[in-house]
Design a protein around this motif. Sequence first.
Motif, mmCIF file in Angstrom:
data_model
loop_
_atom_site.group_PDB
_atom_site.id
_atom_site.type_symbol
_atom_site.label_atom_id
_atom_site.label_comp_id
_atom_site.label_asym_id
_atom_site.label_seq_id
_atom_site.Cartn_x
_atom_site.Cartn_y
_atom_site.Cartn_z
ATOM 1 N N GLN A 111 -8.796 3.572 9.639
ATOM 2 C CA GLN A 111 -7.740 4.349 10.294
ATOM 3 C C GLN A 111 -6.396 4.150 9.597
ATOM 4 N N LEU A 112 -6.094 2.905 9.226
ATOM 5 C CA LEU A 112 -4.840 2.623 8.518
ATOM 6 C C LEU A 112 -4.802 3.373 7.192
ATOM 7 N N ALA A 113 -5.888 3.281 6.441
ATOM 8 C CA ALA A 113 -5.942 3.954 5.146
ATOM 9 C C ALA A 113 -5.759 5.456 5.304
ATOM 10 N N HIS A 114 -6.443 6.043 6.261
ATOM 11 C CA HIS A 114 -6.333 7.486 6.473
ATOM 12 C C HIS A 114 -4.908 7.888 6.852
ATOM 13 N N ARG A 115 -4.244 7.072 7.650
ATOM 14 C CA ARG A 115 -2.854 7.385 8.023
ATOM 15 C C ARG A 115 -1.923 7.300 6.826
ATOM 16 N N LEU A 116 -2.304 6.509 5.831
ATOM 17 C CA LEU A 116 -1.514 6.407 4.597
ATOM 18 C C LEU A 116 -1.952 7.438 3.559
ATOM 19 N N GLY A 117 -2.916 8.280 3.928
ATOM 20 C CA GLY A 117 -3.389 9.313 3.014
ATOM 21 C C GLY A 117 -4.380 8.810 1.977
ATOM 22 N N LEU A 144 0.816 -1.218 0.000
ATOM 23 C CA LEU A 144 0.000 0.000 0.000
ATOM 24 C C LEU A 144 0.845 1.262 0.000
ATOM 25 N N SER A 145 2.007 1.198 0.622
ATOM 26 C CA SER A 145 2.863 2.383 0.666
ATOM 27 C C SER A 145 3.678 2.538 -0.610
#
Length: 198
Positions: A143-149, A106-107
């Motif tokens: 939350q994970l997705a949001h932290r990754l933008g 994802l990153s």
Amino acid sequence: MPLGRWVLRTACRQARAWQLTEPPHPLVVSVNVAVRQVWDSDLVADVGAILAETGLPPHLLQLELTESAVMGSTGRPLQALQQLSDMGVAIAIDDFGTGYSNLAYLSRLPVSTLKLDGSFVQGFRAEEHPNPADETIVEALVQLAHRLGLTVTAECVESAEQAERLRRIGCDTGQGWFYSRPVPPDRIQAMITCPAPG
């Protein structure tokens, strides 16, 4: 491949027609792309030509690819996704959570949206019998997705209760029959001026 190009061209042409009606908010059209289109065709050239032909701005197009099409992508497929992203086209991972789910990618991928598979939303159906595990998983993924933008779309939203619970845990958008069954373009034109619930 010809069918994939026809679908993409038709969707972009229709999206451009809607855009010319000056809707209150920019309308992004999402188009599913088959694995073979990513691996075996010149998808970047196809998309570029279709955008030029239809006049649709690239930022109003989102291409949806399944996890199997993008997870583990290296070489040409990854280059194609990066070129599309550089062009301004948004990339979404469809049915997220049902395939490889290799979070490490994802990153590295030029992805802007995760579309959570509808199986996660099933437990949101009955307010009297909710599945707390489903809500915990969805909340963690959001939350994970949001932290990754990244933004998150929940699939298979079928009730106001589901939509409200997803909204409460921070899900950005929803897709499903609660908002609308599939309809022809002229019906969508009416919905643009009179939005669906939620």
